[in-house]
Scaffold this active site. Structure first.
Site, PDB file in Angstrom:
ATOM      1  N   ASP A  75       3.524  15.651  -8.740  1.00  0.00           N
ATOM      2  CA  ASP A  75       4.709  15.697  -9.186  1.00  0.00           C
ATOM      3  C   ASP A  75       5.130  14.277  -9.931  1.00  0.00           C
ATOM      4  O   ASP A  75       5.394  13.373  -9.099  1.00  0.00           O
ATOM      5  CB  ASP A  75       5.505  15.943  -8.084  1.00  0.00           C
ATOM      6  CG  ASP A  75       7.158  16.027  -8.505  1.00  0.00           C
ATOM      7  OD1 ASP A  75       7.773  15.558  -9.429  1.00  0.00           O
ATOM      8  OD2 ASP A  75       7.897  16.490  -7.605  1.00  0.00           O
ATOM      9  N   LYS A 135      12.908  15.166 -16.502  1.00  0.00           N
ATOM     10  CA  LYS A 135      13.400  13.825 -16.503  1.00  0.00           C
ATOM     11  C   LYS A 135      13.134  13.184 -17.855  1.00  0.00           C
ATOM     12  O   LYS A 135      13.500  13.632 -18.989  1.00  0.00           O
ATOM     13  CB  LYS A 135      13.375  13.016 -15.272  1.00  0.00           C
ATOM     14  CG  LYS A 135      13.758  13.420 -14.129  1.00  0.00           C
ATOM     15  CD  LYS A 135      13.869  12.653 -13.026  1.00  0.00           C
ATOM     16  CE  LYS A 135      14.430  13.038 -11.712  1.00  0.00           C
ATOM     17  NZ  LYS A 135      15.699  12.828 -11.465  1.00  0.00           N
ATOM     18  N   PHE A 159      10.326  15.046  -2.330  1.00  0.00           N
ATOM     19  CA  PHE A 159      11.214  15.834  -2.978  1.00  0.00           C
ATOM     20  C   PHE A 159      10.745  16.393  -4.216  1.00  0.00           C
ATOM     21  O   PHE A 159      10.109  15.647  -5.384  1.00  0.00           O
ATOM     22  CB  PHE A 159      12.515  14.664  -3.367  1.00  0.00           C
ATOM     23  CG  PHE A 159      13.631  15.488  -3.950  1.00  0.00           C
ATOM     24  CD1 PHE A 159      14.684  15.810  -3.315  1.00  0.00           C
ATOM     25  CD2 PHE A 159      13.806  15.595  -5.371  1.00  0.00           C
ATOM     26  CE1 PHE A 159      15.609  16.827  -3.692  1.00  0.00           C
ATOM     27  CE2 PHE A 159      14.753  16.450  -5.986  1.00  0.00           C
ATOM     28  CZ  PHE A 159      15.813  16.813  -5.197  1.00  0.00           C
TER      29      PHE A 159
HETATM   30  N1  PLP Z   1      10.557  16.127  -8.065  1.00  0.00           N
HETATM   31  C1  PLP Z   1      10.979  14.867  -8.293  1.00  0.00           C
HETATM   32  C2  PLP Z   1       9.856  13.804  -7.858  1.00  0.00           C
HETATM   33  C3  PLP Z   1      12.218  14.575  -8.563  1.00  0.00           C
HETATM   34  O1  PLP Z   1      12.540  13.307  -8.567  1.00  0.00           O
HETATM   35  C4  PLP Z   1      13.129  15.560  -8.877  1.00  0.00           C
HETATM   36  C5  PLP Z   1      14.519  15.251  -9.333  1.00  0.00           C
HETATM   37  O2  PLP Z   1      15.048  14.385  -8.846  1.00  0.00           O
HETATM   38  C6  PLP Z   1      12.714  16.975  -8.876  1.00  0.00           C
HETATM   39  C7  PLP Z   1      11.446  17.009  -8.610  1.00  0.00           C
HETATM   40  C8  PLP Z   1      13.656  18.037  -9.354  1.00  0.00           C
HETATM   41  O3  PLP Z   1      14.031  17.785 -10.645  1.00  0.00           O
HETATM   42  P1  PLP Z   1      15.277  18.686 -11.263  1.00  0.00           P
HETATM   43  O4  PLP Z   1      16.355  18.258 -10.632  1.00  0.00           O
HETATM   44  O5  PLP Z   1      15.181  18.432 -12.723  1.00  0.00           O
HETATM   45  O6  PLP Z   1      15.189  19.997 -10.933  1.00  0.00           O
END
Ligand code: PLP
Length: 396
Positions: free
Chosen positions: A215, A244, A129
């Site tokens: 990520d 986050k 994700f």
């Molecule tokens: N990457 C990871 C691993 C995430 O957990 C998230 C959000 O849950 C994102 C990207 C996307 O981040 P955002 O919701 O701040 O755009």
């Protein structure tokens, strides 16, 4: 009739009006123990005094200037991140998704400037994700994210999770620009990559020249007990997405990179109206100062050990509800025998907040500052939730 708020979330019938450390207070006054931290966002708990002060001081001074000018808070935060990580440079944005978009742009531009624009494919993994933009759903590729949103963006190749042979084979292709991966999959159900796998990815990238993009949006900022999760494996990426926890609840994201990876990002190649705005950076500085202060991460590791030990007891006591625990630090997944949403919902009744994840996991992502006493209270609420589910099953 459609609701005024677009119904793209299935929301629990809870409305929180206040947060205090590891606690969230519902409009009706009920106090919930927060084991979700807004999905790993409020890393220092709710209303941490240092963050409240940083935000209000900045709000009283200056909200916005635009990136047409130097933003002192941005420079201060970038220097802190450079000091504490592999990175030589940082670009700020407002969310994880945006950090991911820039990661892809940076990797492709890198190869373009090297005279190899055909190296533009990013390898990603099943269960990943990376956000909800068209680019990031194309990157992750799962049907749940992408169905109905085509045409998706080309240039991503999806591989099975944790299959190093498949990765080695795929990485040999002449069009690979980068590998993009979460060291611990969050939405995918708290699935950590082994240290050996991360080291293997670094080696593959070194052999082929592909860039390693990590990520760390969910698993970074102290969540696993190191400032960033990849540090456990003793490797470093070329590019890293952060969001986050870095804003502690204020919208802030960042893309960290080595000088070599970032070299092609010259003036005019990227921008954002709000990215790195004074408010976000003031909070970000306070978060980084707190997480990197002496002893903070030792405390996180101690709390994590205590939580894990308590969870072992919980799982052992409810074999019809739970099958095990996985994850690292304060990023733990309870593997469930019953539907994970049943556990999350029973948790609401027992006044504890958890987060469902992929692979039928319930995610536990408490604030990094949660006390042992609060952990105990959370465990006894989860115990009450599991007991309620057992009683319900026995009554059926
Ligand atoms: N990457 C990871 C691993 C995430 O957990 C998230 C959000 O849950 C994102 C990207 C996307 O981040 P955002 O919701 O701040 O755009």
């Amino acid at each position: 009739m459609i609701t005024p708020v677009l119904p793209s979330y299935s929301r629990a019938p809870l409305s929180f009006v206040k947060g205090e450390g590891a606690w969230m207070i519902e409009a009706d006054g009920r106090r919930f123990l927060d084991f979700g931290a807004g999905i790993a966002v409020t890393a220092l708990g709710h209303a941490h005094p240092a963050l409240v002060k940083a935000l209000t001081d900045q709000a009283n001074a200056l909200w916005h200037t635009s990136n047409l000018y130097n933003v002192p808070g941005q420079q201060a935060l970038a220097e802190k991140l450079v000091d504490h990580t592999f990175a030589d440079t940082v670009c700020f944005c407002n969310s994880g998704t945006e950090a991911g978009e820039l990661a892809i742009k940076m990797a492709r531009k890198y190869w373009h400037e090297k005279g190899q624009p055909e190296r533009n494919v990013i390898l990603t993994f099943e269960g990943a994700f990376h956000g909800r933009s068209t680019g990031m759903i194309s990157a992750a590729g799962g049907e749940k994210l992408t169905k109905g949103f085509g045409p998706l963006l080309p240039g991503f190749r999806h591989l099975p999770f944790g299959d190093h042979d498949a990765l080695t084979e795929a990485a040999k292709a002449p069009d690979i620009a980068a590998i993009m991966v979460e060291p611990v999959q969050g939405e995918g159900g708290i699935r950590p990559l082994s240290d050996a796998c991360l080291k293997g990815m670094r080696d593959l990238c070194d052999e082929t020249g592909a860039l390693l993009i990590l990520d760390e949006i969910q698993c970074g900022m102290g969540r696993t007990g190191k400032l960033f999760a990849h540090e456990w494996a003793g490797i470093s990426p070329d590019i890293m997405m952060v969001a986050k926890g870095i804003g502690g609840g204020f919208p802030l994201g960042a893309l960290l990179a080595t000088e070599a990876a970032a070299l092609a990002m010259t003036p005019g190649t990227h921008g954002s109206t709000y990215g790195g705005n004074p408010l976000g950076c003031a909070v970000g500085c306070a978060v980084v100062d707190e997480i990197t202060r002496d002893g903070f991460l030792d405390d996180v590791n101690r709390r994590a050990g205590f939580l894990r030990q308590q969870l072992e007891g919980l799982v052992a006591g409810h074999p019809d509800i739970f099958t095990g625990i996985r994850g690292q630090g304060l990023m733990l997944g309870l593997m469930c025998k019953v539907p994970n949403l049943d556990v999350v919902n029973a948790g609401y009744d027992a006044l504890v907040l958890t987060v469902p994840g992929g692979d039928n996991v319930v995610r536990l992502l408490p604030s990094l500052t949660i006390s042992e006493d609060e952990i105990m209270q959370g465990i006894s609420r989860l115990d009450a939730a599991a007991t309620a589910l057992e009683r319900r099953a026995a009554a059926e």
